[in-house]
Design a protein around this motif. Structure first.
Motif, PDB file in Angstrom:
ATOM      1  N   MET A 225       0.833  -1.180   0.000  1.00  0.00           N
ATOM      2  CA  MET A 225       0.000   0.000   0.000  1.00  0.00           C
ATOM      3  C   MET A 225       0.879   1.246   0.000  1.00  0.00           C
ATOM      4  O   MET A 225       1.894   1.295   0.672  1.00  0.00           O
ATOM      5  CB  MET A 225      -0.882  -0.001   1.257  1.00  0.00           C
ATOM      6  N   ARG A 226       0.465   2.231  -0.760  1.00  0.00           N
ATOM      7  CA  ARG A 226       1.215   3.477  -0.878  1.00  0.00           C
ATOM      8  C   ARG A 226       1.016   4.314   0.392  1.00  0.00           C
ATOM      9  O   ARG A 226      -0.107   4.662   0.733  1.00  0.00           O
ATOM     10  CB  ARG A 226       0.698   4.224  -2.096  1.00  0.00           C
ATOM     11  N   PRO A 227       2.102   4.663   1.078  1.00  0.00           N
ATOM     12  CA  PRO A 227       1.947   5.476   2.295  1.00  0.00           C
ATOM     13  C   PRO A 227       1.552   6.912   1.941  1.00  0.00           C
ATOM     14  O   PRO A 227       1.903   7.419   0.881  1.00  0.00           O
ATOM     15  CB  PRO A 227       3.329   5.427   2.933  1.00  0.00           C
ATOM     16  N   LEU A 228       0.809   7.539   2.836  1.00  0.00           N
ATOM     17  CA  LEU A 228       0.413   8.924   2.633  1.00  0.00           C
ATOM     18  C   LEU A 228       1.462   9.840   3.255  1.00  0.00           C
ATOM     19  O   LEU A 228       1.990   9.564   4.328  1.00  0.00           O
ATOM     20  CB  LEU A 228      -0.946   9.184   3.262  1.00  0.00           C
ATOM     21  N   ASN A 229       1.750  10.935   2.567  1.00  0.00           N
ATOM     22  CA  ASN A 229       2.772  11.849   3.062  1.00  0.00           C
ATOM     23  C   ASN A 229       2.195  12.843   4.066  1.00  0.00           C
ATOM     24  O   ASN A 229       0.974  12.958   4.232  1.00  0.00           O
ATOM     25  CB  ASN A 229       3.495  12.550   1.899  1.00  0.00           C
ATOM     26  N   GLU A 230       3.081  13.547   4.726  1.00  0.00           N
ATOM     27  CA  GLU A 230       2.673  14.494   5.768  1.00  0.00           C
ATOM     28  C   GLU A 230       1.836  15.640   5.197  1.00  0.00           C
ATOM     29  O   GLU A 230       0.927  16.144   5.872  1.00  0.00           O
ATOM     30  CB  GLU A 230       3.902  15.038   6.503  1.00  0.00           C
ATOM     31  N   ALA A 231       2.103  16.060   3.967  1.00  0.00           N
ATOM     32  CA  ALA A 231       1.320  17.140   3.355  1.00  0.00           C
ATOM     33  C   ALA A 231      -0.156  16.750   3.257  1.00  0.00           C
ATOM     34  O   ALA A 231      -1.043  17.571   3.499  1.00  0.00           O
ATOM     35  CB  ALA A 231       1.879  17.482   1.977  1.00  0.00           C
ATOM     36  N   THR A 232      -0.418  15.506   2.925  1.00  0.00           N
ATOM     37  CA  THR A 232      -1.798  15.014   2.838  1.00  0.00           C
ATOM     38  C   THR A 232      -2.444  15.006   4.215  1.00  0.00           C
ATOM     39  O   THR A 232      -3.571  15.481   4.391  1.00  0.00           O
ATOM     40  CB  THR A 232      -1.821  13.597   2.244  1.00  0.00           C
ATOM     41  N   LEU A 233      -1.731  14.475   5.191  1.00  0.00           N
ATOM     42  CA  LEU A 233      -2.271  14.421   6.552  1.00  0.00           C
ATOM     43  C   LEU A 233      -2.565  15.821   7.087  1.00  0.00           C
ATOM     44  O   LEU A 233      -3.611  16.060   7.695  1.00  0.00           O
ATOM     45  CB  LEU A 233      -1.297  13.692   7.474  1.00  0.00           C
TER      46      LEU A 233
ATOM     47  N   VAL B   9      -6.097   5.207  10.000  1.00  0.00           N
ATOM     48  CA  VAL B   9      -6.801   4.005   9.528  1.00  0.00           C
ATOM     49  C   VAL B   9      -7.818   4.388   8.450  1.00  0.00           C
ATOM     50  O   VAL B   9      -7.902   3.740   7.400  1.00  0.00           O
ATOM     51  CB  VAL B   9      -7.479   3.262  10.701  1.00  0.00           C
ATOM     52  N   ASP B  10      -8.581   5.451   8.704  1.00  0.00           N
ATOM     53  CA  ASP B  10      -9.569   5.903   7.716  1.00  0.00           C
ATOM     54  C   ASP B  10      -8.900   6.248   6.385  1.00  0.00           C
ATOM     55  O   ASP B  10      -9.363   5.833   5.318  1.00  0.00           O
ATOM     56  CB  ASP B  10     -10.329   7.130   8.224  1.00  0.00           C
ATOM     57  N   LEU B  11      -7.810   7.008   6.445  1.00  0.00           N
ATOM     58  CA  LEU B  11      -7.137   7.430   5.208  1.00  0.00           C
ATOM     59  C   LEU B  11      -6.467   6.254   4.496  1.00  0.00           C
ATOM     60  O   LEU B  11      -6.439   6.219   3.261  1.00  0.00           O
ATOM     61  CB  LEU B  11      -6.124   8.541   5.491  1.00  0.00           C
ATOM     62  N   GLU B  12      -5.952   5.292   5.240  1.00  0.00           N
ATOM     63  CA  GLU B  12      -5.384   4.096   4.606  1.00  0.00           C
ATOM     64  C   GLU B  12      -6.459   3.341   3.834  1.00  0.00           C
ATOM     65  O   GLU B  12      -6.221   2.879   2.712  1.00  0.00           O
ATOM     66  CB  GLU B  12      -4.758   3.173   5.655  1.00  0.00           C
ATOM     67  N   ASN B  13      -7.643   3.237   4.418  1.00  0.00           N
ATOM     68  CA  ASN B  13      -8.743   2.554   3.729  1.00  0.00           C
ATOM     69  C   ASN B  13      -9.169   3.308   2.474  1.00  0.00           C
ATOM     70  O   ASN B  13      -9.397   2.711   1.422  1.00  0.00           O
ATOM     71  CB  ASN B  13      -9.932   2.363   4.672  1.00  0.00           C
ATOM     72  N   VAL B  14      -9.254   4.616   2.572  1.00  0.00           N
ATOM     73  CA  VAL B  14      -9.616   5.432   1.406  1.00  0.00           C
ATOM     74  C   VAL B  14      -8.518   5.332   0.348  1.00  0.00           C
ATOM     75  O   VAL B  14      -8.813   5.212  -0.848  1.00  0.00           O
ATOM     76  CB  VAL B  14      -9.867   6.901   1.820  1.00  0.00           C
ATOM     77  N   ALA B  15      -7.260   5.350   0.768  1.00  0.00           N
ATOM     78  CA  ALA B  15      -6.143   5.255  -0.188  1.00  0.00           C
ATOM     79  C   ALA B  15      -6.207   3.949  -0.975  1.00  0.00           C
ATOM     80  O   ALA B  15      -5.955   3.934  -2.186  1.00  0.00           O
ATOM     81  CB  ALA B  15      -4.809   5.375   0.545  1.00  0.00           C
ATOM     82  N   LYS B  16      -6.552   2.852  -0.304  1.00  0.00           N
ATOM     83  CA  LYS B  16      -6.698   1.567  -1.007  1.00  0.00           C
ATOM     84  C   LYS B  16      -7.793   1.648  -2.057  1.00  0.00           C
ATOM     85  O   LYS B  16      -7.637   1.155  -3.178  1.00  0.00           O
ATOM     86  CB  LYS B  16      -7.014   0.443  -0.010  1.00  0.00           C
ATOM     87  N   ASP B  17      -8.912   2.285  -1.697  1.00  0.00           N
ATOM     88  CA  ASP B  17     -10.023   2.422  -2.644  1.00  0.00           C
ATOM     89  C   ASP B  17      -9.657   3.324  -3.817  1.00  0.00           C
ATOM     90  O   ASP B  17     -10.003   3.041  -4.961  1.00  0.00           O
ATOM     91  CB  ASP B  17     -11.258   2.974  -1.929  1.00  0.00           C
TER      92      ASP B  17
ATOM     93  N   VAL C  97      -6.875  11.309  -2.292  1.00  0.00           N
ATOM     94  CA  VAL C  97      -7.323  10.660  -1.050  1.00  0.00           C
ATOM     95  C   VAL C  97      -8.126  11.652  -0.206  1.00  0.00           C
ATOM     96  O   VAL C  97      -9.194  11.314   0.318  1.00  0.00           O
ATOM     97  CB  VAL C  97      -6.126  10.079  -0.266  1.00  0.00           C
ATOM     98  N   SER C  98      -7.656  12.892  -0.089  1.00  0.00           N
ATOM     99  CA  SER C  98      -8.388  13.907   0.656  1.00  0.00           C
ATOM    100  C   SER C  98      -9.767  14.133   0.039  1.00  0.00           C
ATOM    101  O   SER C  98     -10.778  14.195   0.746  1.00  0.00           O
ATOM    102  CB  SER C  98      -7.608  15.221   0.680  1.00  0.00           C
ATOM    103  N   PHE C  99      -9.811  14.241  -1.272  1.00  0.00           N
ATOM    104  CA  PHE C  99     -11.065  14.432  -2.012  1.00  0.00           C
ATOM    105  C   PHE C  99     -12.034  13.297  -1.699  1.00  0.00           C
ATOM    106  O   PHE C  99     -13.192  13.530  -1.331  1.00  0.00           O
ATOM    107  CB  PHE C  99     -10.736  14.480  -3.518  1.00  0.00           C
ATOM    108  N   ALA C 100     -11.573  12.061  -1.820  1.00  0.00           N
ATOM    109  CA  ALA C 100     -12.433  10.897  -1.597  1.00  0.00           C
ATOM    110  C   ALA C 100     -12.817  10.751  -0.126  1.00  0.00           C
ATOM    111  O   ALA C 100     -13.932  10.324   0.186  1.00  0.00           O
ATOM    112  CB  ALA C 100     -11.745   9.630  -2.098  1.00  0.00           C
TER     113      ALA C 100
END
Length: 162
Positions: free
Chosen positions: A1-9, A64-72, A94-97
Motif C-alpha cells: 500500500m502506498r503510504p500517505l505523506n505528511e502534506a496530505t495528513l 486508519v480511515d485514510l489508509e482505507n480510502v487510499a486503497k479504494d 485521497v483527501s477528495f475521496a
C-alpha cells in the motif's frame, strides 16, 4: 500500500478539525476526531455522547480511515496514471475521496481525465465539487482549492544523510 505523506495528513487535519466529542456535521452525520464517521474496533459507531481520550486516538482513527480510502482510490486508478502520480497528487485524491466519498470520485470527470492522463484537465475538476445539497459552501471551495494546489505541487524532497 502506498503510504500517505505528511502534506496530505496536514491538509485533511486542517479542514476536518479535531473534535474529541461527537458532533453532527452539515449533513447530520455523527462525526468525531478528524472527520471519522464510521465504525472502529475500539469504539464502535460514532453516536451522540461518544468521546475520544486524546488527540493521539483521533490521529489513529484518521490514519486508519485514510489508509482505507487510499486503497479504494488506488483501485480506481489505471496502472499508468497510478505509477505516474507523485505523493502529493495521490494525497489530493485521497483527501477528495475522504471528504466526498469514494463513489463521488468514481463517477467524476476528475477521475476520467486523470485515468486518460489529462493531468492539466484534472486540476479544474476539483473546483466543481464545492456544493452540499446544491449550495456552494465556502469551506468546500477552500478545500477543493487546497487539494488542487496539493495536486499541482511537487513533494518535499527527503534529504538522505551520506
Amino acid at each position: 500500500m502506498r503510504p500517505l505523506n505528511e502534506a496530505t495528513l496536514q491538509l485533511v487535519r486542517s479542514f476536518e478539525g479535531l473534535y474529541l466529542e461527537a458532533y453532527k456535521d452539515e449533513k447530520g452525520v455523527w462525526t468525531i476526531g478528524y472527520g471519522h464517521t464510521g465504525y472502529d474496533i475500539a469504539g464502535g459507531a460514532v453516536t451522540a455522547g461518544r468521546k475520544l481520550a486524546n488527540q493521539e486516538e483521533a490521529e489513529q482513527l484518521l490514519r486508519v480511515d485514510l489508509e482505507n480510502v487510499a486503497k479504494d482510490v488506488a483501485k480506481l486508478l489505471l496502472s499508468r496514471p497510478q505509477a505516474e502520480l507523485n505523493d502529493n497528487q495521490f494525497g489530493a485524491l485521497v483527501s477528495f475521496a475522504f471528504n466526498l466519498g469514494i463513489g463521488n470520485l468514481e463517477k467524476s470527470t476528475l477521475l476520467r481525465r486523470l485515468n486518460a492522463r489529462d493531468y492539466l484537465g484534472t486540476v479544474p475538476e476539483f473546483a466543481k465539487w464545492n456544493r452540499c445539497e446544491g449550495k456552494v459552501l465556502r469551506g468546500l471551495t477552500r478545500r477543493r482549492t487546497a487539494e488542487a494546489a496539493l495536486f499541482c505541487s511537487f513533494p518535499t524532497p527527503v534529504s538522505i544523510a551520506a
